[in-house]
Design an enzyme around this catalytic site. Structure first.
Site, PDB file in Angstrom:
ATOM      1  N   HIS A  18     -26.418 -32.001 -21.401  1.00 21.56           N
ATOM      2  CA  HIS A  18     -25.671 -31.141 -20.620  1.00 21.56           C
ATOM      3  C   HIS A  18     -24.544 -31.257 -20.021  1.00 21.56           C
ATOM      4  O   HIS A  18     -23.944 -32.491 -20.145  1.00 21.56           O
ATOM      5  CB  HIS A  18     -27.037 -31.016 -19.402  1.00 21.56           C
ATOM      6  CG  HIS A  18     -28.089 -30.346 -19.822  1.00 21.56           C
ATOM      7  ND1 HIS A  18     -29.253 -30.032 -19.101  1.00 21.56           N
ATOM      8  CD2 HIS A  18     -28.810 -30.028 -21.189  1.00 21.56           C
ATOM      9  CE1 HIS A  18     -30.360 -29.548 -19.610  1.00 21.56           C
ATOM     10  NE2 HIS A  18     -29.998 -29.617 -21.055  1.00 21.56           N
TER      11      HIS A  18
ATOM     12  N   GLU B 221     -23.255 -31.817 -16.986  1.00 21.03           N
ATOM     13  CA  GLU B 221     -23.100 -32.748 -16.020  1.00 21.03           C
ATOM     14  C   GLU B 221     -22.990 -34.312 -16.541  1.00 21.03           C
ATOM     15  O   GLU B 221     -22.323 -34.871 -16.006  1.00 21.03           O
ATOM     16  CB  GLU B 221     -24.278 -32.890 -15.112  1.00 21.03           C
ATOM     17  CG  GLU B 221     -24.478 -31.427 -14.339  1.00 21.03           C
ATOM     18  CD  GLU B 221     -25.433 -30.606 -14.862  1.00 21.03           C
ATOM     19  OE1 GLU B 221     -26.335 -29.936 -14.258  1.00 21.03           O
ATOM     20  OE2 GLU B 221     -25.519 -30.256 -16.283  1.00 21.03           O
TER      21      GLU B 221
ATOM     22  N   CYS C 223     -30.923 -33.761 -15.290  1.00 21.93           N
ATOM     23  CA  CYS C 223     -29.346 -33.917 -14.777  1.00 21.93           C
ATOM     24  C   CYS C 223     -29.301 -34.512 -13.428  1.00 21.93           C
ATOM     25  O   CYS C 223     -28.388 -35.101 -12.973  1.00 21.93           O
ATOM     26  CB  CYS C 223     -28.655 -32.669 -15.075  1.00 21.93           C
ATOM     27  SG  CYS C 223     -28.373 -32.291 -16.783  1.00 21.93           S
TER      28      CYS C 223
ATOM     29  N   ALA D  63     -19.322   1.859 -34.148  1.00 25.28           N
ATOM     30  CA  ALA D  63     -17.662   2.091 -34.418  1.00 25.28           C
ATOM     31  C   ALA D  63     -17.604   3.397 -34.669  1.00 25.28           C
ATOM     32  O   ALA D  63     -18.657   4.079 -35.691  1.00 25.28           O
ATOM     33  CB  ALA D  63     -17.141   1.404 -35.491  1.00 25.28           C
TER      34      ALA D  63
ATOM     35  N   SER E 205     -19.448   5.787 -44.487  1.00 22.94           N
ATOM     36  CA  SER E 205     -19.215   5.192 -43.165  1.00 22.94           C
ATOM     37  C   SER E 205     -18.124   3.934 -43.354  1.00 22.94           C
ATOM     38  O   SER E 205     -17.642   3.391 -42.487  1.00 22.94           O
ATOM     39  CB  SER E 205     -20.498   4.783 -42.361  1.00 22.94           C
ATOM     40  OG  SER E 205     -21.150   3.763 -43.261  1.00 22.94           O
TER      41      SER E 205
ATOM     42  N   ARG F  70     -21.444 -11.153 -33.263  1.00 20.22           N
ATOM     43  CA  ARG F  70     -22.771 -11.378 -34.252  1.00 20.22           C
ATOM     44  C   ARG F  70     -23.182 -12.803 -34.082  1.00 20.22           C
ATOM     45  O   ARG F  70     -24.363 -13.294 -33.709  1.00 20.22           O
ATOM     46  CB  ARG F  70     -22.827 -10.999 -35.412  1.00 20.22           C
ATOM     47  CG  ARG F  70     -22.857  -9.663 -35.984  1.00 20.22           C
ATOM     48  CD  ARG F  70     -22.754  -9.551 -37.434  1.00 20.22           C
ATOM     49  NE  ARG F  70     -23.034  -8.185 -38.023  1.00 20.22           N
ATOM     50  CZ  ARG F  70     -22.619  -7.684 -39.105  1.00 20.22           C
ATOM     51  NH1 ARG F  70     -22.323  -8.435 -40.057  1.00 20.22           N
ATOM     52  NH2 ARG F  70     -22.827  -6.257 -39.531  1.00 20.22           N
TER      53      ARG F  70
ATOM     54  N   LEU G 297     -25.583  -8.059 -42.705  1.00 20.59           N
ATOM     55  CA  LEU G 297     -25.640  -8.564 -41.556  1.00 20.59           C
ATOM     56  C   LEU G 297     -25.666 -10.111 -41.169  1.00 20.59           C
ATOM     57  O   LEU G 297     -26.430 -10.517 -40.499  1.00 20.59           O
ATOM     58  CB  LEU G 297     -27.108  -8.079 -41.061  1.00 20.59           C
ATOM     59  CG  LEU G 297     -27.492  -6.653 -41.143  1.00 20.59           C
ATOM     60  CD1 LEU G 297     -28.802  -6.228 -40.573  1.00 20.59           C
ATOM     61  CD2 LEU G 297     -26.415  -5.768 -40.310  1.00 20.59           C
TER      62      LEU G 297
ATOM     63  N   LEU H 265     -30.508   3.826 -32.193  1.00 22.68           N
ATOM     64  CA  LEU H 265     -29.876   3.635 -30.942  1.00 22.68           C
ATOM     65  C   LEU H 265     -30.504   4.590 -30.190  1.00 22.68           C
ATOM     66  O   LEU H 265     -30.645   4.329 -28.850  1.00 22.68           O
ATOM     67  CB  LEU H 265     -28.427   3.955 -31.065  1.00 22.68           C
ATOM     68  CG  LEU H 265     -27.579   2.954 -31.649  1.00 22.68           C
ATOM     69  CD1 LEU H 265     -26.418   3.323 -32.221  1.00 22.68           C
ATOM     70  CD2 LEU H 265     -27.338   1.779 -30.742  1.00 22.68           C
TER      71      LEU H 265
END
Length: 372
Positions: A51, A53, A85, A155, A169, A185, A205, A308
């Protein structure tokens, strides 16, 4: 900016370097200061690794005794992939710990602070707390709701089209925008798309136009998630063809024929059935699974317009990122980014807060949070 804020701001910038590599852990940065000199810095670099710290204490060495530690999240008190930690901080003789915000993880939440105080360490809380919570917004959401943070991205042209009337597109956004999307991504755990998008565009993708120094591409490839109520994903698609080395999940419903499910599973595609909502995959059920069972912190919805629409209708979107290209398509039948029934009156429209803009070559990126 106060002295505390100056050092905490540096710790936050260090923490952000772990984005996309430390999840499901939070991004954490640490700075050790003694006599107004920075003697140690560190950040959580990789899930399962030391970590922040610990890195900072290693850099400071014996000089850490009597120093002040600035850390963006409460030091952990439990044994996970690494030892607590808080024990390392106390053992190093740190005199004061300045914390941005508490860790909502049940095994920590306030326990680290109490243990530090019992050991005689002076603790200051709340320095740049809002910034720290924003940095780890996905982590905080997953721990409080069981669901990952959801970013909706698309977009479009100046007249609000994501595809022409023929469905074309490709080429709406610039090369600079594409590089930005690939970097985005790399910073999420999963990408969600609908089956119609896959059938139309046959996308990979994956993260290709961006690379991360010191990490192999496999380390930051997100899981690809296809919403496919009837398991129509073609075996010849690029997604199926690369499922052997990139995690791929098809979220389907009981409408899917068993033969199609089995064919996909034989090609290294994971198929899971979720309850249907209006004959579509129930997004909330999927997201709950991703958050609780897979510990996903952030997911990206890349479309299409029906997916969407579902995401906004089911109120699961936290942030919007829109790339606006200086082009005009026109056409009443051209595709808009958010389909569905839509909102009847302007007064009921979803609103954005924390709006920011930046240039991506000739394009403009607009980001904002969904107003709660």
């Amino acid at each position: 900016m106060t002295e505390h804020e100056t050092y905490m701001s540096l710790a936050l910038r260090l923490a952000a370097k772990g984005r996309g590599l430390v999840e499901p852990n939070p991004m954490v940065g640490a700075v050790i200061v003694k006599n107004r000199h920075i003697i140690g810095k560190g950040w959580h670099k990789k899930y399962g690794g030391p970590h922040a710290e610990v890195y900072a204490l290693r850099a400071a060495g014996g000089n850490a005794r009597g120093a002040t530690l600035y850390v963006t999240l409460e030091p952990c008190t439990h044994y996970g992939k690494t030892p607590p930690c808080v024990d390392a901080v106390i053992g190093a003789g740190i005199r004061r710990v300045v914390i941005a915000t508490r860790d909502p993880f049940p095994g920590v939440n306030g326990k680290g602070i109490r243990k530090l105080k019992r050991a005689g360490v002076n603790v200051i809380e709340g320095i740049l707390a809002d910034e720290a919570r924003t940095l780890n917004a996905g982590y905080f959401k997953r721990l409080t709701t069981g669901m990952p943070r959801v970013v909706a991205k698309w977009a479009m042209t100046l007249d609000g089209k994501i595809a022409s009337r023929t469905g074309d597109s490709r080429g709406i956004s610039s090369e600079e925008s594409l590089r930005y999307v690939h970097r985005l991504r790399a910073h999420v755990d999963g990408i969600i798309v609908g089956i119609d998008t896959v059938l139309k565009d046959d996308p990979l993708l994956t993260v290709r136009r961006w690379s991360r120094r010191g990490a192999s591409p496999e380390e930051y490839q997100p899981t690809r998630i296809v919403l496919d109520a009837k398991c129509r994903l073609p075996l010849t698609s690029k997604i199926v063809g690369t499922a052997g080395w990139i995690d791929t999940l098809v979220a389907t419903t009981r409408q899917a024929p068993a033969s199609r499910v089995e064919r996909l599973r034989k090609r290294n595609v994971e198929v899971m059935t979720f309850g249907a909502s209006r004959k579509r995959v129930n997004l909330r059920a999927l997201l709950k699974h991703l958050g609780t069972k897979r510990e996903f912190t952030n997911v990206l919805i890349e479309g299409g317009s029906e997916v969407l629409a579902s995401a906004f209708e089911e109120e699961v979107v936290d942030e919007v990122r829109v790339i606006l290209a200086p082009k005009i398509l026109g056409g009443a039948r051209a595709v808009t980014p958010v389909a569905g029934k839509g909102i009847a009156r302007i007064a009921g429209a979803l609103r954005l807060t924390n709006i920011k803009t930046r240039r991506l070559g000739p394009d403009t990126l607009i980001t904002g949070l969904i107003e709660q």
